[in-house]
Design an enzyme around this catalytic site. Structure first.
Site, PDB file in Angstrom:
ATOM      1  N   GLY A 140       0.535  -1.382   0.145  1.00 57.18           N
ATOM      2  CA  GLY A 140      -0.592  -0.067  -0.140  1.00 57.18           C
ATOM      3  C   GLY A 140       0.983   0.969   0.600  1.00 57.18           C
ATOM      4  N   ASP A 259     -11.827   8.957  12.647  1.00 57.92           N
ATOM      5  CA  ASP A 259     -12.001   8.383  10.841  1.00 57.92           C
ATOM      6  C   ASP A 259     -12.308   7.043  10.177  1.00 57.92           C
ATOM      7  OD1 ASP A 259     -11.020   9.071   8.990  1.00 57.92           O
ATOM      8  OD2 ASP A 259      -8.611   8.313   8.378  1.00 57.92           O
TER       9      ASP A 259
END
Length: 420
Positions: A140, A259
């Protein structure tokens, strides 16, 4: 046909609005029958629900900028700014603290450590785990930096999050410290486990549990695996609710994630959900000292942000509840919170879904990849009813996360009974 209601002729969508008093969490209907009084109050509250989503996508003008963040490096739009400090207000969000951990205190087995986040790795161990940051092990890339799949000397598979060297500014440094502090305090079946970290010279590295099956968002987009069944989505919602409940209630000091979103939820091979990425996490207000919120600049992701937090800069656990409500809508519709390529009335997914719900056509928002069955129709109505409470414009009228988990447990129970 499924959960159809009489149309509400005076539903409108003003830019700004105020909700009428919201039903209490205890008024939720969790059986297969309908609660007339509860539903009528929900309808009334929902008539002008769209305004809250307009505020959600209008960030404060001061000291707010976009920031890329992800659990394993995926890029997303997040609002981020610096300068955090504590504050108090004249209203109180009640919090019931508990010492018995029960299901929220489930400890994960680990062959590498005794306490979460306690290991201070050496650079040699990191090089061994990642084969000197081999490109083949890169899994990632995001605003924080690069994420590698690794293997510790004892065989433990890990995700190694390496911060970008060019981004060692106050903001990234603060996020690194926030994540370390938050992860070192938590351990729960539905939270990504932290093994340790490295802070040496220019290196800022966090070593966390490797979860192999991608993010919830990737599964909803069918990038990973087959189509998620409705039952699996309901299980995932409950897993996430348990994780957030643990953060809010059962840690030594309540933690606000800030988040909660589908790209920050990792799935195991058995489709168990694990909440990840604590870069924006904050300790909640100290209720015992009289504080009711934390005053802080806005951080979070567009589409999931609590409009009251955006407007007042006052952060509480109810901001996570708001984000969870958006996530519930995302789970049942399969759509992202903001669908920029759709026609105007469908671009804000939650606003569109709530309008359909209050008009009596909840089943029409079901992800088209799922079957429009009676069981799915009844369950989606109850889930949207809960989501409506979670995204209430005023935090005091949102349920606490533990109540969300209880409601979802009952929905799942009724759902399984209909399938039998």
């Amino acid at each position: 046909m499924y959960g159809h209601r009489k149309n509400i002729s005076d539903v409108r969508t003003p830019d700004r609005f105020s909700y009428p008093p919201s039903p209490s969490p205890s008024s939720y209907s969790t059986s297969s029958g309908k609660s007339t009084s509860g539903r009528s109050r929900v309808r009334g509250a929902a008539r002008s629900v769209a305004g809250v989503f307009v505020a959600c996508f209008t960030p404060p003008e001061e000291d707010t900028h976009h920031h890329s963040s992800s659990v394993y490096g995926g890029v997303s739009d997040t609002f981020s700014s610096t300068s955090d400090f504590s504050g108090a207000s004249d209203s109180t969000d009640g919090r019931k603290r508990g010492t018995a951990r029960g299901i929220y205190g489930t400890r994960n087995d680990s062959t590498h450590m005794k306490e979460p986040g306690s290991v201070k790795f050496t650079i040699a161990e990191i090089h061994y785990a990642t084969k000197n940051f081999a490109l083949a092990l890169k899994v990632g890339q995001g605003g924080f930096g690069t994420v590698y799949k690794g293997q510790l000397q004892d065989g433990t598979l890990v995700a190694v999050k390496r911060a970008k060297k060019i981004m060692y500014d106050n903001s990234i440094g603060g996020e690194f410290q926030s994540e370390i502090q938050a992860l070192s305090k938590v351990e729960h079946l539905n939270l990504v486990k932290c093994y340790g970290y490295l802070q040496h010279g220019e290196e800022r590295i966090i070593v966390v549990e490797y979860v192999p099956n991608g993010t919830l968002r990737e599964h909803l987009d069918c990038i990973k695996g087959d189509v998620l069944s409705f039952a699996s989505r309901l299980d995932i919602a409950i897993d996430v609710a348990h994780a957030i409940t643990y953060l809010h209630t059962y840690t030594d000091h309540p933690i606000i994630h800030r988040d909660i979103k589908s790209s920050n939820i990792l799935l195991t091979e058995k489709l168990r959900a694990k909440v990840a990425d604590f870069g924006f996490a904050r300790l909640a207000a100290d209720v015992e000292s009289g504080q009711t919120h934390v005053s802080t600049q806005v951080k979070g992701t567009a589409g999931y942000l609590d409009p009251e937090y955006l407007r007042t800069y006052q952060l509480t656990e109810k901001s996570d509840v708001y984000s969870f409500g958006i996530l519930l809508v995302e789970l049942v519709t399969g759509r992202r919170p903001i669908e920029a390529k759709r026609e105007l009335k469908e671009r804000v997914t939650a606003r569109w879904a709530m309008k359909k719900f209050t008009d009596g056509f909840a089943i029409s928002v079901l992800d088209p990849k799922l079957e429009k069955s009676e069981a799915n129709g009844l369950a989606i109505e109850k889930i949207l009813e809960l989501a409506l409470q979670c995204v209430h414009s005023h935090r005091r009228n949102r349920p606490i996360m533990r109540r969300c988990a209880e409601v979802l447990w009952n929905i799942r129970k009724d759902y399984k009974e209909l399938l039998d």
